[in-house]
Design a protein around this motif. Structure first.
Motif, mmCIF file in Angstrom:
data_model
loop_
_atom_site.group_PDB
_atom_site.id
_atom_site.type_symbol
_atom_site.label_atom_id
_atom_site.label_comp_id
_atom_site.label_asym_id
_atom_site.label_seq_id
_atom_site.Cartn_x
_atom_site.Cartn_y
_atom_site.Cartn_z
ATOM 1 N N HIS A 120 7.279 -3.717 4.631
ATOM 2 C CA HIS A 120 7.813 -2.567 3.897
ATOM 3 C C HIS A 120 6.749 -1.478 3.769
ATOM 4 O O HIS A 120 7.046 -0.285 3.925
ATOM 5 C CB HIS A 120 8.310 -3.030 2.524
ATOM 6 C CG HIS A 120 9.201 -2.062 1.821
ATOM 7 N ND1 HIS A 120 8.723 -0.973 1.138
ATOM 8 C CD2 HIS A 120 10.554 -2.020 1.703
ATOM 9 C CE1 HIS A 120 9.738 -0.309 0.607
ATOM 10 N NE2 HIS A 120 10.858 -0.920 0.935
ATOM 11 N N LYS A 121 5.526 -1.886 3.504
ATOM 12 C CA LYS A 121 4.414 -0.922 3.418
ATOM 13 C C LYS A 121 4.329 -0.104 4.708
ATOM 14 O O LYS A 121 4.287 1.131 4.670
ATOM 15 C CB LYS A 121 3.092 -1.655 3.201
ATOM 16 C CG LYS A 121 1.856 -0.801 3.455
ATOM 17 C CD LYS A 121 0.614 -1.639 3.597
ATOM 18 C CE LYS A 121 -0.461 -0.916 4.362
ATOM 19 N NZ LYS A 121 -1.683 -1.711 4.484
ATOM 20 N N TRP A 122 4.322 -0.789 5.857
ATOM 21 C CA TRP A 122 4.168 -0.081 7.128
ATOM 22 C C TRP A 122 5.396 0.761 7.460
ATOM 23 O O TRP A 122 5.266 1.829 8.056
ATOM 24 C CB TRP A 122 3.800 -1.046 8.253
ATOM 25 C CG TRP A 122 2.375 -1.494 8.117
ATOM 26 C CD1 TRP A 122 1.923 -2.729 7.751
ATOM 27 C CD2 TRP A 122 1.211 -0.678 8.285
ATOM 28 N NE1 TRP A 122 0.549 -2.731 7.692
ATOM 29 C CE2 TRP A 122 0.085 -1.494 8.026
ATOM 30 C CE3 TRP A 122 1.003 0.649 8.643
ATOM 31 C CZ2 TRP A 122 -1.222 -1.003 8.108
ATOM 32 C CZ3 TRP A 122 -0.291 1.135 8.728
ATOM 33 C CH2 TRP A 122 -1.387 0.306 8.458
ATOM 34 N N ALA A 123 6.575 0.329 7.044
ATOM 35 C CA ALA A 123 7.765 1.165 7.226
ATOM 36 C C ALA A 123 7.663 2.423 6.370
ATOM 37 O O ALA A 123 8.047 3.515 6.802
ATOM 38 C CB ALA A 123 9.032 0.371 6.890
ATOM 39 N N LEU A 144 15.920 -7.661 1.006
ATOM 40 C CA LEU A 144 15.378 -9.022 0.983
ATOM 41 C C LEU A 144 14.256 -9.183 -0.038
ATOM 42 O O LEU A 144 13.669 -10.260 -0.131
ATOM 43 C CB LEU A 144 14.845 -9.387 2.376
ATOM 44 C CG LEU A 144 15.823 -9.246 3.537
ATOM 45 C CD1 LEU A 144 15.101 -9.428 4.864
ATOM 46 C CD2 LEU A 144 16.967 -10.229 3.385
ATOM 47 N N MET A 145 13.971 -8.101 -0.782
ATOM 48 C CA MET A 145 12.801 -8.085 -1.655
ATOM 49 C C MET A 145 13.203 -7.846 -3.108
ATOM 50 O O MET A 145 14.226 -7.232 -3.385
ATOM 51 C CB MET A 145 11.837 -6.976 -1.192
ATOM 52 C CG MET A 145 11.345 -7.131 0.233
ATOM 53 S SD MET A 145 10.512 -5.651 0.859
ATOM 54 C CE MET A 145 9.043 -5.620 -0.170
ATOM 55 N N SER A 146 12.331 -8.294 -4.012
ATOM 56 C CA SER A 146 12.521 -7.994 -5.435
ATOM 57 C C SER A 146 12.034 -6.569 -5.707
ATOM 58 O O SER A 146 11.304 -5.982 -4.889
ATOM 59 C CB SER A 146 11.731 -8.980 -6.294
ATOM 60 O OG SER A 146 10.338 -8.727 -6.171
ATOM 61 N N SER A 147 12.400 -6.025 -6.837
ATOM 62 C CA SER A 147 11.950 -4.672 -7.185
ATOM 63 C C SER A 147 10.426 -4.642 -7.340
ATOM 64 O O SER A 147 9.789 -3.645 -6.990
ATOM 65 C CB SER A 147 12.642 -4.165 -8.445
ATOM 66 O OG SER A 147 12.381 -5.021 -9.532
ATOM 67 N N ASP A 148 9.832 -5.714 -7.840
ATOM 68 C CA ASP A 148 8.365 -5.764 -7.959
ATOM 69 C C ASP A 148 7.702 -5.748 -6.583
ATOM 70 O O ASP A 148 6.672 -5.087 -6.386
ATOM 71 C CB ASP A 148 7.917 -7.006 -8.732
ATOM 72 C CG ASP A 148 8.195 -6.917 -10.219
ATOM 73 O OD1 ASP A 148 8.457 -5.798 -10.725
ATOM 74 O OD2 ASP A 148 8.151 -7.978 -10.887
ATOM 75 N N GLU A 149 8.290 -6.461 -5.619
ATOM 76 C CA GLU A 149 7.733 -6.473 -4.263
ATOM 77 C C GLU A 149 7.850 -5.091 -3.610
ATOM 78 O O GLU A 149 6.920 -4.642 -2.937
ATOM 79 C CB GLU A 149 8.450 -7.520 -3.404
ATOM 80 C CG GLU A 149 8.130 -8.950 -3.800
ATOM 81 C CD GLU A 149 8.999 -9.961 -3.071
ATOM 82 O OE1 GLU A 149 8.457 -11.037 -2.736
ATOM 83 O OE2 GLU A 149 10.199 -9.688 -2.855
#
Length: 166
Positions: A120-123, A144-149
């Protein structure tokens, strides 16, 4: 201009002269000609060699191409860790395509375990660098991720951009 006009022999001559003089874009162009076999015998090892000369000068397009070659195992051994390293270097020069490739590698676990935060970071980085299509990948990953992630990934992207892109 000779290349665009289809005069590959003339283009190869011009590129070779400039490439031998250390001109990174010409080294990359000559590498492209060897890679594709445009007007010269196709030779992926020679392409990789010319890309390496340009990449060592921090020329992003050559770094991207080396990443692709290592990813696919064309002209060099297939090695995902090496591909990721070249993609990171290319991303530092502002090439969003390199960031997209890193997002894909982290999402699929190629060369490292699956890491959706890194993907997600790289996107996010790719989107910030102008690769609008990366936003679709980012949104898909977010499901596929939590809000914290997601928050962590966004923070990492902002930190990386602040450290590497003016």
């Amino acid at each position: 201009m000779a290349y665009e006009e289809g005069d590959y022999a003339k283009a190869a001559s011009y590129y070779r002269k400039a490439a031998e003089g250390g001109h990174a874009p010409a080294q990359t162009d000559l590498g492209d000609m060897y890679y594709a076999g445009d007007g010269i015998t196709r030779n992926r090892q020679k392409a990789a060699s010319w890309y390496m000369k340009a990449a060592e000068q921090q020329y992003g397009p050559a770094q991207l191409r080396l990443g692709q070659m290592h990813f696919d195992g064309e002209g060099v051994a297939q090695h995902y860790h090496e591909a990721a390293e070249w993609y990171r270097r290319a991303a530092k020069t502002g090439l969003p395509e390199a960031a997209v490739e890193l997002a894909y590698m982290y999402a699929e676990g190629l060369g490292a375990p699956v890491d959706l935060i890194q993907a997600h970071k790289w996107a996010n980085v790719a989107t910030a660098l102008g690769f609008d299509e990366a936003s679709e990948a980012r949104e898909s990953l977010a499901t596929l991720m939590s809000s914290d992630e997601i928050s962590e990934a966004q923070m990492r992207a902002q930190d990386w951009l602040g450290a590497h892109i003016d």
